[in-house]
Design a protein around this motif. Structure first.
Motif, PDB file in Angstrom:
ATOM      1  N   HIS A  10       0.535  -0.946  -0.074  1.00 46.74           N
ATOM      2  CA  HIS A  10       0.150  -0.121  -0.346  1.00 46.74           C
ATOM      3  C   HIS A  10       0.712   1.214   0.380  1.00 46.74           C
ATOM      4  O   HIS A  10       0.948   1.815   0.568  1.00 46.74           O
ATOM      5  CB  HIS A  10      -1.016  -0.313   1.098  1.00 46.74           C
ATOM      6  CG  HIS A  10      -1.656   1.027   1.481  1.00 46.74           C
ATOM      7  ND1 HIS A  10      -3.465   0.710   1.774  1.00 46.74           N
ATOM      8  CD2 HIS A  10      -2.460   1.981   0.808  1.00 46.74           C
ATOM      9  CE1 HIS A  10      -4.045   1.307   1.526  1.00 46.74           C
ATOM     10  NE2 HIS A  10      -3.183   2.960   1.212  1.00 46.74           N
ATOM     11  N   HIS A  12       1.498   4.527  -2.127  1.00 48.14           N
ATOM     12  CA  HIS A  12       0.976   5.761  -2.410  1.00 48.14           C
ATOM     13  C   HIS A  12       2.135   6.862  -3.576  1.00 48.14           C
ATOM     14  O   HIS A  12       3.459   6.331  -3.248  1.00 48.14           O
ATOM     15  CB  HIS A  12       0.310   7.169  -2.100  1.00 48.14           C
ATOM     16  CG  HIS A  12      -0.937   6.652  -0.877  1.00 48.14           C
ATOM     17  ND1 HIS A  12      -2.399   5.910  -2.313  1.00 48.14           N
ATOM     18  CD2 HIS A  12      -1.809   6.367  -0.471  1.00 48.14           C
ATOM     19  CE1 HIS A  12      -3.027   5.818  -1.494  1.00 48.14           C
ATOM     20  NE2 HIS A  12      -2.247   5.799  -0.142  1.00 48.14           N
ATOM     21  N   GLU A  89      -5.610   1.804  -5.034  1.00 47.70           N
ATOM     22  CA  GLU A  89      -6.130   1.931  -3.602  1.00 47.70           C
ATOM     23  C   GLU A  89      -7.851   2.509  -3.762  1.00 47.70           C
ATOM     24  O   GLU A  89      -8.037   3.651  -4.718  1.00 47.70           O
ATOM     25  CB  GLU A  89      -6.226   2.880  -2.406  1.00 47.70           C
ATOM     26  CG  GLU A  89      -7.168   2.883  -1.334  1.00 47.70           C
ATOM     27  CD  GLU A  89      -6.061   3.466  -0.599  1.00 47.70           C
ATOM     28  OE1 GLU A  89      -5.322   3.958  -0.279  1.00 47.70           O
ATOM     29  OE2 GLU A  89      -6.906   3.184   0.439  1.00 47.70           O
ATOM     30  N   HIS A 117     -13.956   4.964   2.811  1.00 45.25           N
ATOM     31  CA  HIS A 117     -13.285   6.599   3.088  1.00 45.25           C
ATOM     32  C   HIS A 117     -14.835   8.114   3.019  1.00 45.25           C
ATOM     33  O   HIS A 117     -14.406   8.860   3.754  1.00 45.25           O
ATOM     34  CB  HIS A 117     -12.132   7.252   2.465  1.00 45.25           C
ATOM     35  CG  HIS A 117     -11.268   6.493   2.375  1.00 45.25           C
ATOM     36  ND1 HIS A 117     -10.687   6.081   0.528  1.00 45.25           N
ATOM     37  CD2 HIS A 117      -9.989   6.147   2.955  1.00 45.25           C
ATOM     38  CE1 HIS A 117      -9.610   5.732   0.963  1.00 45.25           C
ATOM     39  NE2 HIS A 117      -8.979   5.252   2.133  1.00 45.25           N
ATOM     40  N   HIS A 163      -7.152  -0.675   5.635  1.00 41.63           N
ATOM     41  CA  HIS A 163      -7.708  -0.149   6.692  1.00 41.63           C
ATOM     42  C   HIS A 163      -8.940  -0.443   7.481  1.00 41.63           C
ATOM     43  O   HIS A 163      -9.706   0.542   7.553  1.00 41.63           O
ATOM     44  CB  HIS A 163      -6.391   1.313   6.859  1.00 41.63           C
ATOM     45  CG  HIS A 163      -7.501   1.874   6.159  1.00 41.63           C
ATOM     46  ND1 HIS A 163      -8.889   2.035   4.905  1.00 41.63           N
ATOM     47  CD2 HIS A 163      -6.746   2.487   4.352  1.00 41.63           C
ATOM     48  CE1 HIS A 163      -8.700   2.964   3.716  1.00 41.63           C
ATOM     49  NE2 HIS A 163      -7.735   3.559   3.562  1.00 41.63           N
ATOM     50  N   ASN A 199      -2.440  -2.030   8.114  1.00 43.61           N
ATOM     51  CA  ASN A 199      -2.122  -1.652   7.644  1.00 43.61           C
ATOM     52  C   ASN A 199      -1.651  -0.440   9.109  1.00 43.61           C
ATOM     53  O   ASN A 199      -2.621  -0.174  10.132  1.00 43.61           O
ATOM     54  CB  ASN A 199      -3.369  -0.548   7.099  1.00 43.61           C
ATOM     55  CG  ASN A 199      -3.357   0.775   6.335  1.00 43.61           C
ATOM     56  OD1 ASN A 199      -2.387   1.446   7.168  1.00 43.61           O
ATOM     57  ND2 ASN A 199      -3.996   0.829   4.975  1.00 43.61           N
ATOM     58  N   ASP A 232       0.480   2.499   3.958  1.00 48.50           N
ATOM     59  CA  ASP A 232       0.397   3.416   3.208  1.00 48.50           C
ATOM     60  C   ASP A 232       1.186   4.412   3.273  1.00 48.50           C
ATOM     61  O   ASP A 232       0.435   6.015   3.310  1.00 48.50           O
ATOM     62  CB  ASP A 232      -1.221   3.938   4.541  1.00 48.50           C
ATOM     63  CG  ASP A 232      -2.129   3.933   3.840  1.00 48.50           C
ATOM     64  OD1 ASP A 232      -2.413   4.575   2.249  1.00 48.50           O
ATOM     65  OD2 ASP A 232      -4.006   4.113   4.196  1.00 48.50           O
TER      66      ASP A 232
HETATM   67 ZN    ZN Z   1      -5.545   4.414   2.677  1.00 54.41          ZN
END
Ligand code: ZN
Ligand code: ZN
Ligand code: FE
Ligand code: FE
Length: 273
Positions: A10, A12, A89, A117, A163, A199, A232
């Protein structure tokens, strides 16, 4: 170097508008930490909104997606000592499955991580939207969150659920851990064949605890749900963030393996834990 082997699934990139550093720097950080397999999982474009309504500081723009994928493949060719995986994601927004299917159908991925989210448009994990917690009934919010998480798992879009108790991010907690919700959710994960994501970003936020909590992870283990691990990372030095803690978490919950993915096929990997 590490005495265990955990991939970081995970990670970014700057494409999402709120992560720092070049992709090469994430690779360098992984190498430095002895992590040999990493997967990028940047935020999918906000497919449920019209392009002009999408916030470029929350997710990739649509035109960036092809570039992001090409970039990972280019880096894989240049960095044969590491295994790079292509992930995303993906926000799960009920009612927008058609748009999502259309989006995802255009490309090939190693795995897709599903995330909740948003609760009815409320970005509950965004610091700027924290005021909306006030006046809500926490029990109702938790039921809504875990209900959506189950729906995401059962939607069939995802390999991994991210998560999975993100609702605790700002330390918004119930008097007691909602074990019945964990049970229902773990059953849905098992039925859907998705992994639970461990996570470590939870350690960087007010919750101060890995996602998911140890009791939730134990319930997942009891139901035979496989696990993946992710930092993350939103900046290079967060690759493999607190993986020592992740190892303890896995160990305490009884996991000796993590799941790996290639082109949406799952295989398992002995972690040495
Ligand atoms: Zn995330
Ligand atoms: Zn992000
Ligand atoms: Fe997320
Ligand atoms: Fe993320």
């Amino acid at each position: 170097m590490l005495d265990y082997h955990l991939p970081d699934y995970h990670i970014h990139t700057w494409h999402c508008g709120h992560a720092a550093g070049q992709m090469e720097e994430y690779l360098a950080a992984a190498r430095q930490k002895g992590i040999t397999e990493i997967g990028f999982a940047d935020h999918i474009p906000m497919y449920w909104l019209l392009p002009e309504q999408r916030d470029p500081s929350l997710a990739m723009q649509e035109k960036e997606l092809a570039f992001y994928l090409a970039e990972i493949n280019r880096l894989q060719a240049k960095n044969q000592d590491l295994t790079l995986k292509v992930g995303l994601e993906v926000d799960f927004i009920p009612g927008r499955e058609k748009e999502l299917a259309h989006f995802l159908g255009k490309y090939t991925f190693d795995y897709l991580i599903g995330s909740v989210h948003y609760l009815n448009g409320w970005g509950f994990d965004q610091a700027t939207q924290q005021a909306a917690y006030a006046g809500k009934d926490p029990v109702a919010v938790y039921h809504q969150y875990f209900g959506l998480l189950k729906e995401a798992a059962l939607s069939g879009f995802f390999d991994i659920i991210a998560h999975p108790d993100l609702i605790k991010k700002f330390n918004y907690r119930l008097a007691e851990e909602p074990i019945p919700l964990y049970l229902e959710t773990a059953k849905a994960f098992a039925q859907a064949g998705v992994c639970v994501e461990i996570n470590t970003a939870g350690l960087r936020v007010p919750a101060g605890e890995i996602y998911p909590s140890l009791s939730f992870l134990k319930v997942c283990r009891q139901h035979g749900v496989p696990a993946t691990v992710g930092s993350d990372a939103h900046q290079p030095d967060q690759v493999g963030y607190e993986f020592k803690e992740a190892v303890q978490h896995l160990r305490r919950a009884g996991y000796h393996e993590v799941a790996l993915y290639s082109k949406r096929y799952q295989y398992s990997h002995n972690t040495g834990i």
